[in-house]
Write a protein that holds these residues in place. Structure first.
Motif, PDB file in Angstrom:
ATOM      1  N   GLY A  55       0.780  -1.589  -0.182  1.00 48.85           N
ATOM      2  CA  GLY A  55      -0.049   0.197   0.056  1.00 48.85           C
ATOM      3  C   GLY A  55       0.632   1.159  -0.126  1.00 48.85           C
ATOM      4  O   GLY A  55       0.034   2.632  -0.257  1.00 48.85           O
ATOM      5  N   PHE A  56       1.955   1.029   0.463  1.00 49.83           N
ATOM      6  CA  PHE A  56       3.152   2.231   0.054  1.00 49.83           C
ATOM      7  C   PHE A  56       3.439   2.609  -1.079  1.00 49.83           C
ATOM      8  O   PHE A  56       4.772   1.773  -1.483  1.00 49.83           O
ATOM      9  N   LYS A  57       2.517   3.394  -1.767  1.00 46.09           N
ATOM     10  CA  LYS A  57       3.254   3.327  -3.774  1.00 46.09           C
ATOM     11  C   LYS A  57       3.673   4.693  -3.792  1.00 46.09           C
ATOM     12  O   LYS A  57       3.666   5.456  -3.081  1.00 46.09           O
ATOM     13  N   SER A  58       5.092   4.951  -4.455  1.00 44.61           N
ATOM     14  CA  SER A  58       6.126   5.336  -4.437  1.00 44.61           C
ATOM     15  C   SER A  58       6.807   5.326  -5.743  1.00 44.61           C
ATOM     16  O   SER A  58       6.917   4.196  -6.799  1.00 44.61           O
ATOM     17  N   THR A  59       7.392   6.224  -6.308  1.00 46.31           N
ATOM     18  CA  THR A  59       7.739   6.390  -7.597  1.00 46.31           C
ATOM     19  C   THR A  59       9.040   6.750  -7.148  1.00 46.31           C
ATOM     20  O   THR A  59       9.350   7.997  -7.096  1.00 46.31           O
ATOM     21  N   VAL A  60      10.299   6.516  -8.427  1.00 50.91           N
ATOM     22  CA  VAL A  60      10.730   7.162  -8.166  1.00 50.91           C
ATOM     23  C   VAL A  60      11.956   6.684  -9.618  1.00 50.91           C
ATOM     24  O   VAL A  60      12.303   5.517 -10.262  1.00 50.91           O
ATOM     25  N   THR A  61      12.717   7.773 -10.076  1.00 49.41           N
ATOM     26  CA  THR A  61      12.834   8.002 -11.032  1.00 49.41           C
ATOM     27  C   THR A  61      14.856   8.682 -11.043  1.00 49.41           C
ATOM     28  O   THR A  61      14.972   9.076 -10.360  1.00 49.41           O
ATOM     29  N   ALA A  62      16.006   8.346 -12.487  1.00 49.36           N
ATOM     30  CA  ALA A  62      16.409   8.924 -11.901  1.00 49.36           C
ATOM     31  C   ALA A  62      17.515   8.700 -13.411  1.00 49.36           C
ATOM     32  O   ALA A  62      17.093   7.835 -14.484  1.00 49.36           O
ATOM     33  N   ASN A  63      18.624   9.359 -13.698  1.00 51.77           N
ATOM     34  CA  ASN A  63      19.487   8.870 -15.315  1.00 51.77           C
ATOM     35  C   ASN A  63      19.737   7.681 -15.344  1.00 51.77           C
ATOM     36  O   ASN A  63      20.164   7.195 -16.050  1.00 51.77           O
ATOM     37  N   GLU A  64      20.592   7.096 -13.785  1.00 57.63           N
ATOM     38  CA  GLU A  64      21.116   5.978 -13.365  1.00 57.63           C
ATOM     39  C   GLU A  64      20.925   5.473 -12.644  1.00 57.63           C
ATOM     40  O   GLU A  64      20.971   5.850 -11.779  1.00 57.63           O
ATOM     41  N   ALA A  65      20.794   4.284 -12.755  1.00 55.94           N
ATOM     42  CA  ALA A  65      20.534   3.211 -11.631  1.00 55.94           C
ATOM     43  C   ALA A  65      21.582   1.984 -11.011  1.00 55.94           C
ATOM     44  O   ALA A  65      21.327   1.063 -12.454  1.00 55.94           O
ATOM     45  N   ARG A  66      21.889   1.484 -10.227  1.00 56.77           N
ATOM     46  CA  ARG A  66      22.728   0.804  -9.949  1.00 56.77           C
ATOM     47  C   ARG A  66      22.335  -0.564  -8.813  1.00 56.77           C
ATOM     48  O   ARG A  66      21.792   0.464  -8.448  1.00 56.77           O
ATOM     49  N   VAL A  67      21.633  -1.528  -8.837  1.00 55.49           N
ATOM     50  CA  VAL A  67      21.507  -2.303  -7.962  1.00 55.49           C
ATOM     51  C   VAL A  67      21.890  -4.272  -7.574  1.00 55.49           C
ATOM     52  O   VAL A  67      21.846  -5.001  -8.275  1.00 55.49           O
ATOM     53  N   ASN A  68      22.267  -3.727  -6.876  1.00 54.21           N
ATOM     54  CA  ASN A  68      23.058  -5.383  -5.824  1.00 54.21           C
ATOM     55  C   ASN A  68      21.729  -5.625  -5.204  1.00 54.21           C
ATOM     56  O   ASN A  68      21.806  -5.636  -4.204  1.00 54.21           O
ATOM     57  N   VAL A  69      21.437  -7.133  -5.886  1.00 58.62           N
ATOM     58  CA  VAL A  69      21.064  -7.556  -4.793  1.00 58.62           C
ATOM     59  C   VAL A  69      20.686  -7.954  -4.175  1.00 58.62           C
ATOM     60  O   VAL A  69      20.559  -8.416  -2.876  1.00 58.62           O
ATOM     61  N   ILE A  70      22.582  -8.990  -4.313  1.00 57.65           N
ATOM     62  CA  ILE A  70      23.250  -9.332  -3.228  1.00 57.65           C
ATOM     63  C   ILE A  70      23.186  -9.232  -1.707  1.00 57.65           C
ATOM     64  O   ILE A  70      22.914  -9.051  -1.073  1.00 57.65           O
ATOM     65  N   ALA A  71      24.086  -8.290  -2.362  1.00 63.93           N
ATOM     66  CA  ALA A  71      24.422  -7.036  -0.811  1.00 63.93           C
ATOM     67  C   ALA A  71      23.083  -6.398  -0.563  1.00 63.93           C
ATOM     68  O   ALA A  71      23.217  -5.943   0.693  1.00 63.93           O
ATOM     69  N   GLN A  72      22.156  -5.837  -1.211  1.00 65.09           N
ATOM     70  CA  GLN A  72      21.463  -5.547  -0.969  1.00 65.09           C
ATOM     71  C   GLN A  72      21.192  -3.886  -0.330  1.00 65.09           C
ATOM     72  O   GLN A  72      20.986  -2.801  -0.030  1.00 65.09           O
ATOM     73  N   ARG A  73      21.733  -3.467  -2.285  1.00 61.95           N
ATOM     74  CA  ARG A  73      22.210  -2.216  -2.051  1.00 61.95           C
ATOM     75  C   ARG A  73      22.002  -1.832  -3.696  1.00 61.95           C
ATOM     76  O   ARG A  73      21.381  -1.984  -4.417  1.00 61.95           O
ATOM     77  N   CYS A  74      21.993   0.403  -3.854  1.00 60.27           N
ATOM     78  CA  CYS A  74      20.854   0.304  -4.741  1.00 60.27           C
ATOM     79  C   CYS A  74      21.515   1.907  -4.741  1.00 60.27           C
ATOM     80  O   CYS A  74      21.684   2.834  -3.855  1.00 60.27           O
ATOM     81  N   TRP A  75      21.926   2.206  -5.704  1.00 54.09           N
ATOM     82  CA  TRP A  75      22.651   3.616  -6.359  1.00 54.09           C
ATOM     83  C   TRP A  75      21.960   4.334  -7.526  1.00 54.09           C
ATOM     84  O   TRP A  75      21.766   3.392  -7.791  1.00 54.09           O
ATOM     85  N   ALA A  76      21.378   5.840  -7.218  1.00 54.96           N
ATOM     86  CA  ALA A  76      21.014   6.614  -8.074  1.00 54.96           C
ATOM     87  C   ALA A  76      21.404   7.241  -8.159  1.00 54.96           C
ATOM     88  O   ALA A  76      22.064   8.382  -7.364  1.00 54.96           O
ATOM     89  N   PHE A  77      21.789   8.171  -9.466  1.00 56.15           N
ATOM     90  CA  PHE A  77      22.421   8.585  -9.733  1.00 56.15           C
ATOM     91  C   PHE A  77      22.410   9.719 -11.453  1.00 56.15           C
ATOM     92  O   PHE A  77      21.133   9.291 -11.725  1.00 56.15           O
ATOM     93  N   GLY A  78      22.283  11.432 -11.022  1.00 58.42           N
ATOM     94  CA  GLY A  78      21.707  12.231 -11.797  1.00 58.42           C
ATOM     95  C   GLY A  78      20.592  12.194 -12.176  1.00 58.42           C
ATOM     96  O   GLY A  78      19.186  11.660 -12.426  1.00 58.42           O
TER      97      GLY A  78
END
Length: 191
Positions: A55-78
């Protein structure tokens, strides 16, 4: 992109088979691929992610993103933007560590509680557990209606070195004109 969704669901089901999960996010980008050597997904050009977490709906936008599912980390740039029905956030770069339940934001932070407050700063952090955001460096606060302020605090003209805000309670918890500002940097996703 379907490979990304299948991998995420399969991995999550193997690790925690008894837990209920939110809906799979809707992910689009101009270019997507998995970097085997670095272990993360790379999303480039008009990254758009719609998340519905119970029920918590949100939108994320960026020029670039990197997601490491195993390490559970996300980077978003620009041109990073986070939109929710109650608030909007913009910044230059963001780093989210799901295991630590924390996010770090740098560069031209603009936070708007749609009916309560507008906060600008140079850097910020967010803690998912406490639901508190800390804003650092030339912080400007503009109070709108419905903003709560902790006892003993008063928003004054001028900038602050640090402001703490609870996003759920819609409450300013701390206003500091002087503060030992921590250095917040986005870690290199390639290391």
């Amino acid at each position: 992109m379907n490979l990304l969704k299948i991998f995420v669901v399969t991995f999550a089901l193997m690790i925690v088979p008894c837990q209920s999960f939110a809906e799979m996010p809707e992910i689009t980008a101009g270019e997507t691929y998995f970097d085997v050597m670095k272990g993360h997904y790379v999303l480039k050009d008009n990254v758009h992610v719609v998340i519905n977490n119970k029920g918590f709906k949100s939108t994320v936008t960026a020029n670039e993103a990197r997601v490491n599912v195993i390490a559970q980390r996300c980077w978003a740039f620009g041109n990073v933007k986070f939109s929710h029905e109650n608030y909007n956030l913009k910044c230059d770069e963001a780093y989210m560590n799901w295991q630590a339940h924390k996010a770090q934001l740098v560069g031209k932070i603009d936070f708007e509680g749609k009916q309560s407050v507008f906060i600008k700063s140079k850097t910020a952090t967010f803690d998912w557990d406490s639901k508190e955001a800390d804003f650092y460096g030339d912080v400007k606060v503009v109070a709108k209606k419905n903003l709560l302020i902790a006892d003993g605090l008063k928003i004054e003209n001028g900038n602050y070195a640090h402001v703490r805000y609870n996003v759920v309670e819609n409450k300013i918890l701390q206003l500091d004109k002087t503060f030992d500002i921590p250095k917040i940097t986005i870690p290199d996703p390639d290391k």
